[in-house]
Design an enzyme around this catalytic site. Structure first.
Site, PDB file in Angstrom:
ATOM      1  N   HIS A   1      -8.220   2.296   5.638  1.00  0.00           N
ATOM      2  CA  HIS A   1      -7.613   3.619   5.809  1.00  0.00           C
ATOM      3  C   HIS A   1      -8.673   4.714   5.760  1.00  0.00           C
ATOM      4  O   HIS A   1      -8.663   5.641   6.575  1.00  0.00           O
ATOM      5  CB  HIS A   1      -6.585   3.871   4.703  1.00  0.00           C
ATOM      6  CG  HIS A   1      -5.340   3.055   4.824  1.00  0.00           C
ATOM      7  ND1 HIS A   1      -4.691   2.848   6.020  1.00  0.00           N
ATOM      8  CD2 HIS A   1      -4.613   2.386   3.880  1.00  0.00           C
ATOM      9  CE1 HIS A   1      -3.614   2.107   5.817  1.00  0.00           C
ATOM     10  NE2 HIS A   1      -3.547   1.803   4.526  1.00  0.00           N
TER      11      HIS A   1
ATOM     12  N   GLY B   1       3.716   2.476 -11.939  1.00  0.00           N
ATOM     13  CA  GLY B   1       3.564   1.432 -12.940  1.00  0.00           C
ATOM     14  C   GLY B   1       3.353   0.079 -12.287  1.00  0.00           C
ATOM     15  O   GLY B   1       3.104  -0.014 -11.087  1.00  0.00           O
TER      16      GLY B   1
ATOM     17  N   HIS C   1      -1.641   1.404   9.291  1.00  0.00           N
ATOM     18  CA  HIS C   1      -1.055   0.081   9.115  1.00  0.00           C
ATOM     19  C   HIS C   1      -0.768  -0.563  10.468  1.00  0.00           C
ATOM     20  O   HIS C   1      -0.563   0.121  11.464  1.00  0.00           O
ATOM     21  CB  HIS C   1       0.240   0.170   8.304  1.00  0.00           C
ATOM     22  CG  HIS C   1       0.004   0.454   6.859  1.00  0.00           C
ATOM     23  ND1 HIS C   1       0.873   1.201   6.082  1.00  0.00           N
ATOM     24  CD2 HIS C   1      -1.018   0.103   6.034  1.00  0.00           C
ATOM     25  CE1 HIS C   1       0.402   1.282   4.848  1.00  0.00           C
ATOM     26  NE2 HIS C   1      -0.746   0.631   4.799  1.00  0.00           N
TER      27      HIS C   1
ATOM     28  N   ILE D   1       3.915   0.069  -5.599  1.00  0.00           N
ATOM     29  CA  ILE D   1       2.765   0.681  -4.942  1.00  0.00           C
ATOM     30  C   ILE D   1       1.488   0.300  -5.685  1.00  0.00           C
ATOM     31  O   ILE D   1       1.366   0.527  -6.887  1.00  0.00           O
ATOM     32  CB  ILE D   1       2.920   2.214  -4.892  1.00  0.00           C
ATOM     33  CG1 ILE D   1       4.209   2.580  -4.153  1.00  0.00           C
ATOM     34  CG2 ILE D   1       1.715   2.836  -4.204  1.00  0.00           C
ATOM     35  CD1 ILE D   1       4.294   2.057  -2.744  1.00  0.00           C
TER      36      ILE D   1
ATOM     37  N   CYS E   1       0.854  -1.188   0.000  1.00  0.00           N
ATOM     38  CA  CYS E   1       0.000   0.000   0.000  1.00  0.00           C
ATOM     39  C   CYS E   1       0.887   1.233   0.000  1.00  0.00           C
ATOM     40  O   CYS E   1       1.964   1.248   0.599  1.00  0.00           O
ATOM     41  CB  CYS E   1      -0.896  -0.032   1.235  1.00  0.00           C
ATOM     42  SG  CYS E   1      -1.771   1.505   1.559  1.00  0.00           S
TER      43      CYS E   1
ATOM     44  N   HIS F   1      -7.341   5.820  -4.304  1.00  0.00           N
ATOM     45  CA  HIS F   1      -6.757   5.735  -5.643  1.00  0.00           C
ATOM     46  C   HIS F   1      -6.075   4.384  -5.833  1.00  0.00           C
ATOM     47  O   HIS F   1      -5.299   3.953  -4.983  1.00  0.00           O
ATOM     48  CB  HIS F   1      -5.728   6.852  -5.853  1.00  0.00           C
ATOM     49  CG  HIS F   1      -6.302   8.221  -5.705  1.00  0.00           C
ATOM     50  ND1 HIS F   1      -5.544   9.323  -5.356  1.00  0.00           N
ATOM     51  CD2 HIS F   1      -7.575   8.674  -5.843  1.00  0.00           C
ATOM     52  CE1 HIS F   1      -6.325  10.392  -5.305  1.00  0.00           C
ATOM     53  NE2 HIS F   1      -7.559  10.021  -5.590  1.00  0.00           N
TER      54      HIS F   1
ATOM     55  N   ASP G   1      -2.110  14.314  -6.347  1.00  0.00           N
ATOM     56  CA  ASP G   1      -2.120  14.294  -4.886  1.00  0.00           C
ATOM     57  C   ASP G   1      -0.716  14.170  -4.281  1.00  0.00           C
ATOM     58  O   ASP G   1      -0.580  13.892  -3.089  1.00  0.00           O
ATOM     59  CB  ASP G   1      -2.994  13.147  -4.373  1.00  0.00           C
ATOM     60  CG  ASP G   1      -2.531  11.777  -4.857  1.00  0.00           C
ATOM     61  OD1 ASP G   1      -1.447  11.701  -5.466  1.00  0.00           O
ATOM     62  OD2 ASP G   1      -3.253  10.793  -4.620  1.00  0.00           O
TER      63      ASP G   1
ATOM     64  N   GLU H   1      -7.646  -0.592   1.607  1.00  0.00           N
ATOM     65  CA  GLU H   1      -7.706   0.867   1.456  1.00  0.00           C
ATOM     66  C   GLU H   1      -8.928   1.453   2.153  1.00  0.00           C
ATOM     67  O   GLU H   1      -8.872   2.557   2.700  1.00  0.00           O
ATOM     68  CB  GLU H   1      -7.696   1.246  -0.024  1.00  0.00           C
ATOM     69  CG  GLU H   1      -6.450   0.806  -0.785  1.00  0.00           C
ATOM     70  CD  GLU H   1      -5.156   1.289  -0.155  1.00  0.00           C
ATOM     71  OE1 GLU H   1      -5.143   2.395   0.421  1.00  0.00           O
ATOM     72  OE2 GLU H   1      -4.162   0.546  -0.224  1.00  0.00           O
TER      73      GLU H   1
END
Length: 492
Positions: free
Chosen positions: A223, A176, A229, A180, A84, A196, A170, A220
């Site tokens: 979060h 790619g 985490h 991440i 993440c 995202h 952001d 996600e």
């Protein structure tokens, strides 16, 4: 300085150049050190090369404990862990957090009814698949809290979901494929509710041939709801991606989210409604009363049982019990209509086909749902080549889910999903299934390929290799599936 001046004068004599001219040439020539430090033009302006360095610099002390299975080759030949993109807090590993592993972001939503909207979709998946997966990922959290989530299709929602590439506004650019996977913003921050996903990942659903969208989305959303985490083993909120199926919350995840929002609220009980003595005299409509209290799971038989999305669902009198990894999930039993609106009660049989569609049977009709969305029904059983009384049980058998059997009384039929018909309207005798009683209430297959047949409070486990019931069966359903007390006298 004196040494430098002497050195310059010496060079001037050797080159037969006046000292002022030598100084001018040194200023005009490019510095070798500066030329070596300056990146190639293409790299200096490439948005990807700059972004990940900034992002990974904000992920303190996390890479030393990453298992080798999390690392993937990058285009440059190095390795990057699948993780993440939300930065870890530096104090996640400090002594204060060793007992309470879950970590809070410091914010939470001040309401429990939240909306969400999907702005863009990944190219590999059908939009309806993505919508269903997002709904399932949110449901992971709503099942253990009072939170509810509703999708909207325009305007600003509480949770805004997007699939983006590289720099996307952001200051947390994607990198790619690999590395991440996604990131999200906590409540009460400048971009609260934004989620995202990296568009360039190979997104899949329910398999490890790519990156499982369900698991990443559920992480996600943790979060977005306020969880940081954690270092707890096998927690959904671990920063590093590992494919696990079926998806489930760890005790640490559950404690964290319930610390923020509490446990799910039980619906208040009220006296059963009474029917007027004149009910039905001036209308031909039938009033269906939903049951308010689920049956005692230790004392009841079941109408149907099915493996759906890798989990076991037991159906009885309009209610459903949901077992994941052999454990009853919080918030259950619940009304089956919570998942499948319009589903009749009770159901006679149920199964999930190879395409993930869920079939339900009641009386002389059947219904088909794509996840929780109705796509067919009610339709007559005659459409499937069946005539007469209802289907009592349905069994999906085989690793490819290509063998489907319908049971009724002492008979059974084989159903072909491709043709949507039974292979022969004339049934075969269920004595082919050695050791299975002729009358059964429900049937299902487990992950290891064993078939289970239920009748009353008992079940029979069927060996697919020896093609007969295993020794030691039947066994009582309640103690083996729901931790009920073992009955004093068990029929063997």
């Amino acid at each position: 300085m004196a040494r430098a001046a002497c050195l310059l004068r010496a060079i001037s004599r050797v080159l037969l150049l006046p000292l002022p001219l030598l100084l001018l040439l040194l200023l005009l020539l490019p510095s070798p050190l500066m030329a070596r430090a300056r990146p190639p033009e293409s790299h200096r302006h490439h948005p990807v090369k700059k972004g990940p360095r900034l992002l990974h610099a904000a992920l303190p002390n996390t890479l030393t404990s990453v298992p080798a299975s999390h690392w993937v080759p990058s285009p440059a030949g190095s390795s990057r862990p699948l993780r993440c993109g939300v930065p870890d807090l530096p104090d996640v590993l400090n002594a204060r957090n060793r007992q309470k592993r879950f970590v809070l972001s410091g914010g939470r939503w001040e309401k429990t009814d939240l909306t969400y909207r999907i702005l863009r979709f990944p190219w590999q998946l059908v939009r309806e698949q993505v919508r269903q997966t997002v709904a399932e990922a949110l449901q992971v959290w709503s099942e253990v809290t009072p939170l509810t989530f509703t999708e909207v299709h325009e305007g600003r929602a509480d949770i805004m979901i997007d699939f983006a590439r590289y720099w996307h506004g952001d200051n947390l650019p994607f990198d790619g494929p690999g590395g991440i996977l996604a990131h999200a913003f906590f409540p009460k921050t400048h971009r609260e509710g934004d989620v995202h996903f990296d568009y360039d990942e190979t997104w899949t659903i329910g398999d490890n041939q790519g990156t499982d969208l369900l698991q990443v989305a559920a992480h996600e959303f943790g979060h977005v709801l306020g969880l940081q985490h954690t270092t707890a083993a096998k927690a959904l909120m671990s920063p590093f991606y590992t494919f696990r199926y079926p998806l489930s919350l760890s005790p640490d995840d559950r404690r964290g989210i319930q610390h923020l929002y509490g446990r799910p609220q039980m619906a208040p009980t009220s006296p059963a409604p009474t029917l007027s003595s004149q009910a039905g005299t001036d209308t031909n409509e039938i009033a269906l009363l939903e049951p308010e209290t689920p049956p005692d799971v230790c004392e009841t038989s079941f109408d149907a049982v099915s493996t759906i999305r890798g989990e076991l669902f037991f159906f009885k009198a309009g209610f459903v019990w949901r077992l994941r990894s052999g454990r009853l999930q919080p918030g259950y039993p619940a009304l089956a209509s919570r998942h499948w609106q319009g589903l009749p009660s009770p159901v006679d049989a149920a199964f999930e086909d190879a395409q993930g569609q869920i079939w339900f049977f009641q009386g002389a009709q059947y219904w088909v749902y794509d996840g929780e969305k109705p796509v067919l029904g009610p339709a007559p059983l005659s459409k499937l080549g069946l005539q007469g009384s209802p289907v009592h049980a349905a069994l999906v058998w085989g690793p490819e889910k290509n063998k489907i059997y319908f049971f009724r009384g002492g008979d059974y039929w084989r159903f072909h999903p491709r043709t949507q018909r039974v292979d022969n309207p004339v049934p075969r005798r269920s004595t082919d299934w050695r050791g299975v009683p002729s009358e059964i209430d429900a049937a299902f297959q487990d992950a290891e390929g064993y078939a289970y047949f239920l009748r009353g409070h008992l079940y029979w486990k069927f060996d697919p290799v020896k093609v007969k019931v295993l020794e030691g069966f039947p066994r009582p359903v309640g103690p083996d599936f729901f931790d009920c007390a073992e009955p004093a006298n068990t029929f063997r």
